[in-house]
Design a protein around this motif. Structure first.
Motif, PDB file in Angstrom:
ATOM      1  N   LYS A   1       0.828  -1.208   0.000  1.00 23.09           N
ATOM      2  CA  LYS A   1       0.000   0.000   0.000  1.00 23.09           C
ATOM      3  C   LYS A   1       0.862   1.257   0.000  1.00 23.09           C
ATOM      4  CE  LYS A   1      -3.744  -2.306   2.515  1.00 23.09           C
ATOM      5  NZ  LYS A   1      -4.462  -2.390   3.818  1.00 23.09           N
ATOM      6  N   ARG A   2       1.963   1.230   0.737  1.00 27.91           N
ATOM      7  CA  ARG A   2       2.847   2.392   0.779  1.00 27.91           C
ATOM      8  C   ARG A   2       3.446   2.671  -0.594  1.00 27.91           C
ATOM      9  NH1 ARG A   2       7.983   3.660   0.861  1.00 27.91           N
ATOM     10  NH2 ARG A   2       8.667   1.490   0.775  1.00 27.91           N
TER      11      ARG A   2
ATOM     12  N   ARG B   1      -4.438  -7.795  -8.325  1.00 30.88           N
ATOM     13  CA  ARG B   1      -5.349  -8.933  -8.488  1.00 30.88           C
ATOM     14  C   ARG B   1      -5.327  -9.905  -7.314  1.00 30.88           C
ATOM     15  NH1 ARG B   1      -7.723  -9.235 -13.310  1.00 30.88           N
ATOM     16  NH2 ARG B   1      -6.860  -8.020 -15.051  1.00 30.88           N
ATOM     17  N   ARG B   2      -4.183 -10.011  -6.619  1.00 33.50           N
ATOM     18  CA  ARG B   2      -4.062 -11.044  -5.599  1.00 33.50           C
ATOM     19  C   ARG B   2      -3.834 -10.494  -4.197  1.00 33.50           C
ATOM     20  NH1 ARG B   2      -2.872 -16.085  -7.546  1.00 33.50           N
ATOM     21  NH2 ARG B   2      -3.610 -16.709  -5.486  1.00 33.50           N
ATOM     22  N   ILE B   3      -2.971  -9.495  -4.057  1.00 32.79           N
ATOM     23  CA  ILE B   3      -2.612  -9.015  -2.722  1.00 32.79           C
ATOM     24  C   ILE B   3      -3.647  -8.025  -2.186  1.00 32.79           C
ATOM     25  CG2 ILE B   3      -0.867  -7.827  -1.345  1.00 32.79           C
ATOM     26  CD1 ILE B   3       1.209  -8.798  -3.424  1.00 32.79           C
ATOM     27  N   LEU B   4      -4.101  -7.132  -3.051  1.00 35.71           N
ATOM     28  CA  LEU B   4      -5.046  -6.090  -2.631  1.00 35.71           C
ATOM     29  C   LEU B   4      -6.418  -6.310  -3.244  1.00 35.71           C
ATOM     30  CD1 LEU B   4      -2.751  -2.921  -2.998  1.00 35.71           C
ATOM     31  CD2 LEU B   4      -3.118  -4.355  -0.965  1.00 35.71           C
ATOM     32  N   GLU B   5      -6.794  -7.560  -3.408  1.00 33.40           N
ATOM     33  CA  GLU B   5      -8.047  -7.849  -4.098  1.00 33.40           C
ATOM     34  C   GLU B   5      -9.269  -7.330  -3.355  1.00 33.40           C
ATOM     35  OE1 GLU B   5      -8.422 -12.022  -4.642  1.00 33.40           O
ATOM     36  OE2 GLU B   5      -7.941 -12.524  -2.566  1.00 33.40           O
ATOM     37  N   GLU B   6      -9.130  -7.073  -2.051  1.00 35.59           N
ATOM     38  CA  GLU B   6     -10.267  -6.554  -1.288  1.00 35.59           C
ATOM     39  C   GLU B   6     -10.367  -5.033  -1.372  1.00 35.59           C
ATOM     40  OE1 GLU B   6      -6.883  -5.954   1.539  1.00 35.59           O
ATOM     41  OE2 GLU B   6      -7.436  -7.371  -0.039  1.00 35.59           O
ATOM     42  N   ILE B   7      -9.382  -4.421  -2.035  1.00 34.36           N
ATOM     43  CA  ILE B   7      -9.349  -2.955  -2.148  1.00 34.36           C
ATOM     44  C   ILE B   7      -9.741  -2.536  -3.564  1.00 34.36           C
ATOM     45  CG2 ILE B   7      -7.789  -0.948  -2.163  1.00 34.36           C
ATOM     46  CD1 ILE B   7      -6.210  -2.257   0.052  1.00 34.36           C
ATOM     47  N   ASP B   8     -10.521  -1.467  -3.668  1.00 36.04           N
ATOM     48  CA  ASP B   8     -10.825  -0.874  -4.965  1.00 36.04           C
ATOM     49  C   ASP B   8      -9.673   0.064  -5.313  1.00 36.04           C
ATOM     50  OD1 ASP B   8     -11.711   0.526  -7.162  1.00 36.04           O
ATOM     51  OD2 ASP B   8     -13.733   0.885  -6.389  1.00 36.04           O
ATOM     52  N   CYS B   9      -8.687  -0.467  -6.053  1.00 36.29           N
ATOM     53  CA  CYS B   9      -7.483   0.309  -6.338  1.00 36.29           C
ATOM     54  C   CYS B   9      -7.775   1.542  -7.195  1.00 36.29           C
ATOM     55  CB  CYS B   9      -6.442  -0.574  -7.017  1.00 36.29           C
ATOM     56  SG  CYS B   9      -5.715  -1.813  -5.902  1.00 36.29           S
TER      57      CYS B   9
ATOM     58  N   ALA C   1      -2.396   5.961 -10.028  1.00 31.68           N
ATOM     59  CA  ALA C   1      -1.581   4.768 -10.265  1.00 31.68           C
ATOM     60  C   ALA C   1      -2.369   3.709 -11.041  1.00 31.68           C
ATOM     61  CB  ALA C   1      -1.079   4.199  -8.950  1.00 31.68           C
ATOM     62  N   ALA C   2      -3.650   3.559 -10.713  1.00 35.61           N
ATOM     63  CA  ALA C   2      -4.482   2.581 -11.418  1.00 35.61           C
ATOM     64  C   ALA C   2      -4.666   2.976 -12.881  1.00 35.61           C
ATOM     65  CB  ALA C   2      -5.835   2.455 -10.731  1.00 35.61           C
TER      66      ALA C   2
END
Length: 220
Positions: free
Chosen positions: A142-143, A179-187, A194-195
């Protein structure tokens, strides 16, 4: 080993680091043959590969038209390719911008790749759940996204007002993380700049072509 193509790339069907080299080879129109090592079988540690790369990891590149020149470490490889073969500076920069390009390549190699890789390991592959490790490395992911988002909210690309190897170096680990690490976040909501940058990169024809090939190989 066939030398019908200029480069031989020792890599892996799905692993992130080899594909950034493929993106650059494709973008520069260079001819190459990929040798896919089976990491589950430890082929990357066998003499057929360690004779070129004593570290026993991928990727490793051989440039047959430059005296069988061998290079390993993905960012060193893409810097070599851009310095030697991107004569029109399609995906590279000159002057003082060159040092900003290197800055981002070093940040990717030290700040993105290792932390994203550890996050993936402890979240997905480690046989035992270690919540403190997962939390630490997810926070680092996230950082890094926050750093990228802050910069890219002010400019479209990392260096020189165009896509360069600096941007390309981040693609594969960003894709994995989103797709895998932050899948619970709406990037797209949490890191909009960045998205959007990542989407622009994934839409580049050479990247799209290589990523489609990866999808096929990863399922074999």
């Amino acid at each position: 080993m066939s030398h019908g193509k200029q480069f031989t790339l020792f890599t892996h069907r799905a692993g992130p680091n080899g594909w950034k080299v493929v993106f650059v080879l494709e973008e520069l129109g260079l001819t190459y043959e990929s040798v896919y090592l089976d990491i589950d079988k430890g082929e990357q540690k066998e003499p057929k590969h360690t004779q070129y790369n004593p570290n026993g990891r991928i990727p490793t590149l051989i440039d047959h038209k430059n005296g069988e020149f061998v290079l390993w470490e993905s960012n060193a490889i893409i810097q070599y390719l851009s310095d030697k073969y991107d004569t029109e500076h399609k995906i590279s920069v000159t002057g003082d911008d060159k040092y900003h390009e290197l800055q981002w390549l070093y940040f990717q190699a030290s700040g993105q790749g290792p932390y994203f890789g550890q996050a993936g390991w402890f979240l997905i592959f480690h046989p035992e759940k270690v919540p403190s490790a997962v939390e630490r490395y997810k926070n680092e992911v996230k950082r890094v996204f926050s750093v990228l988002d802050g910069v890219l909210s002010k400019q479209e690309w990392l260096v020189g007002g165009k896509m360069t190897i600096a941007d390309i170096s981040f693609i594969t680990w960003n894709e994995f993380a989103m797709r895998r690490i932050l899948e619970e976040i709406d990037c797209e909501k949490e890191y909009p700049a960045a998205a959007a940058w990542h989407k622009r990169l994934m839409d580049v024809p050479s990247v799209k072509k290589a990523w489609a090939e990866r999808a096929i190989l990863a399922n074999q």
